[in-house]
Design an enzyme around this catalytic site. Structure first.
Site, PDB file in Angstrom:
ATOM      1  N   HIS A   1      43.897  35.812  39.002  1.00 26.26           N
ATOM      2  CA  HIS A   1      44.707  36.892  38.416  1.00 26.26           C
ATOM      3  C   HIS A   1      46.190  36.703  38.735  1.00 26.26           C
ATOM      4  O   HIS A   1      46.929  37.663  38.874  1.00 26.26           O
ATOM      5  CB  HIS A   1      44.205  38.240  38.931  1.00 26.26           C
ATOM      6  CG  HIS A   1      44.729  39.441  38.172  1.00 26.26           C
ATOM      7  ND1 HIS A   1      44.803  39.473  36.794  1.00 26.26           N
ATOM      8  CD2 HIS A   1      45.198  40.640  38.604  1.00 26.26           C
ATOM      9  CE1 HIS A   1      45.289  40.646  36.421  1.00 26.26           C
ATOM     10  NE2 HIS A   1      45.549  41.371  37.485  1.00 26.26           N
TER      11      HIS A   1
ATOM     12  N   HIS B   1      51.258  38.656  40.420  1.00 27.59           N
ATOM     13  CA  HIS B   1      51.107  39.683  39.390  1.00 27.59           C
ATOM     14  C   HIS B   1      52.358  39.794  38.521  1.00 27.59           C
ATOM     15  O   HIS B   1      52.810  40.884  38.161  1.00 27.59           O
ATOM     16  CB  HIS B   1      50.761  41.049  40.001  1.00 27.59           C
ATOM     17  CG  HIS B   1      49.975  41.935  39.080  1.00 27.59           C
ATOM     18  ND1 HIS B   1      50.574  42.706  38.118  1.00 27.59           N
ATOM     19  CD2 HIS B   1      48.654  42.166  38.960  1.00 27.59           C
ATOM     20  CE1 HIS B   1      49.644  43.382  37.467  1.00 27.59           C
ATOM     21  NE2 HIS B   1      48.460  43.064  37.946  1.00 27.59           N
TER      22      HIS B   1
ATOM     23  N   HIS C   1      40.158  48.577  39.045  1.00 32.09           N
ATOM     24  CA  HIS C   1      41.031  47.986  40.062  1.00 32.09           C
ATOM     25  C   HIS C   1      40.516  48.302  41.463  1.00 32.09           C
ATOM     26  O   HIS C   1      40.109  49.431  41.737  1.00 32.09           O
ATOM     27  CB  HIS C   1      42.462  48.517  39.922  1.00 32.09           C
ATOM     28  CG  HIS C   1      43.131  48.101  38.644  1.00 32.09           C
ATOM     29  ND1 HIS C   1      42.825  48.684  37.433  1.00 32.09           N
ATOM     30  CD2 HIS C   1      44.070  47.147  38.396  1.00 32.09           C
ATOM     31  CE1 HIS C   1      43.557  48.104  36.480  1.00 32.09           C
ATOM     32  NE2 HIS C   1      44.322  47.180  37.036  1.00 32.09           N
TER      33      HIS C   1
ATOM     34  N   ASP D   1      40.516  44.270  39.407  1.00 28.44           N
ATOM     35  CA  ASP D   1      41.771  43.529  39.490  1.00 28.44           C
ATOM     36  C   ASP D   1      42.583  43.873  40.739  1.00 28.44           C
ATOM     37  O   ASP D   1      42.441  44.950  41.322  1.00 28.44           O
ATOM     38  CB  ASP D   1      42.649  43.860  38.273  1.00 28.44           C
ATOM     39  CG  ASP D   1      42.171  43.184  37.003  1.00 28.44           C
ATOM     40  OD1 ASP D   1      41.059  42.642  36.988  1.00 28.44           O
ATOM     41  OD2 ASP D   1      42.939  43.213  36.009  1.00 28.44           O
TER      42      ASP D   1
END
Length: 237
Positions: free
Chosen positions: A109, A113, A203, A58
């Site tokens: 994604h 964020h 990540h 991510d």
């Protein structure tokens, strides 16, 4: 992990909502990378279970760590899912192109964020469309078969993502690498936590991810030697 809640406003929101309404009228199977209709069910396992595992990353792309991670994955011939953040793609389009060129799967994604837990469907749709556009600006005609909500705060997003042809992608193992605990600890968390059909949350962006890269370089050959096979998450819930 960042806590930005920036949202699309004004004329851009109107344009994206108009586009979203036209897209929502199109069958999900017409979207690139979507062979059948997506569902609102959150996928958190591989297609066939057993001793299979999917690696997902991510918050990238990140110029400090993503290229090195890509080197590791290429060396070990592992395909992963990269959950791309739209603003990061805009900053580093060349890395996004490399991710796609080397055969990895792309995932939306969000653009900035933001926590979508209490967003309206219209706000979510606008954000997802803006993120898709950013990804496809860097990688024309990109296949984006998955969406993952920041922080796992799904709210109304699973249904919106499915309408846009993206399967909501969760995870079954989070090793909490967003607070780097040391490479040895990350390796331990993966090896002790992995189970049949696991989708592992890692990540490559959002901070210093050098420990994650080092852990992946160690974990992949160790799991392989123990009989695990690396694959992708299930495509439908």
């Amino acid at each position: 992990m960042k806590t930005s809640r920036r949202r699309v406003r004004g004329p851009l929101l109107a344009v994206l909502l108009t586009l979203g309404l036209s897209l929502s009228a199109t069958p999900a199977s017409a979207f690139p990378g979507s062979p059948g209709p997506a569902t609102p069910d959150i996928v958190d396992s591989t297609e066939h279970g057993g001793r299979t595992v999917a690696l997902t990353f991510d918050d990238g792309p990140n110029p400090e760590d993503t290229p090195e991670l890509l080197d590791v994955l290429r060396r070990h011939r592992v395909r992963a899912v990269f959950c791309l953040q739209g603003d990061q793609v805009q900053r580093h389009p060349g890395i996004a192109r490399r991710i796609a060129r080397e055969g990895h799967t792309l995932c939306n994604h969000s653009m900035y964020h933001g926590d979508m837990g209490d967003w309206s469907e219209e706000e979510i749709r606008a954000d997802l469309l803006e993120t898709d556009a950013a990804i496809r600006e860097a990688v024309p005609f990109a296949r984006i078969p998955y969406f993952r909500a920041p922080y796992g705060s799904w709210g109304r997003s699973p249904g919106v993502a499915a309408d846009l042809g993206m399967q909501p992608l969760g995870w079954s193992l989070a090793v909490e690498d967003w607070v780097p605990p040391g490479t040895d600890e990350l390796v331990r968390r993966v090896e002790e936590g992995v189970g049949p059909g696991a989708v592992v949350l890692l990540h490559d962006g959002g901070g210093d991810r050098s420990q994650t890269v080092e852990a992946v370089a160690r974990v992949v050959p160790e799991l392989r030697s123990a009989g695990w096979r690396f694959t992708l998450p299930a495509r439908r819930g």
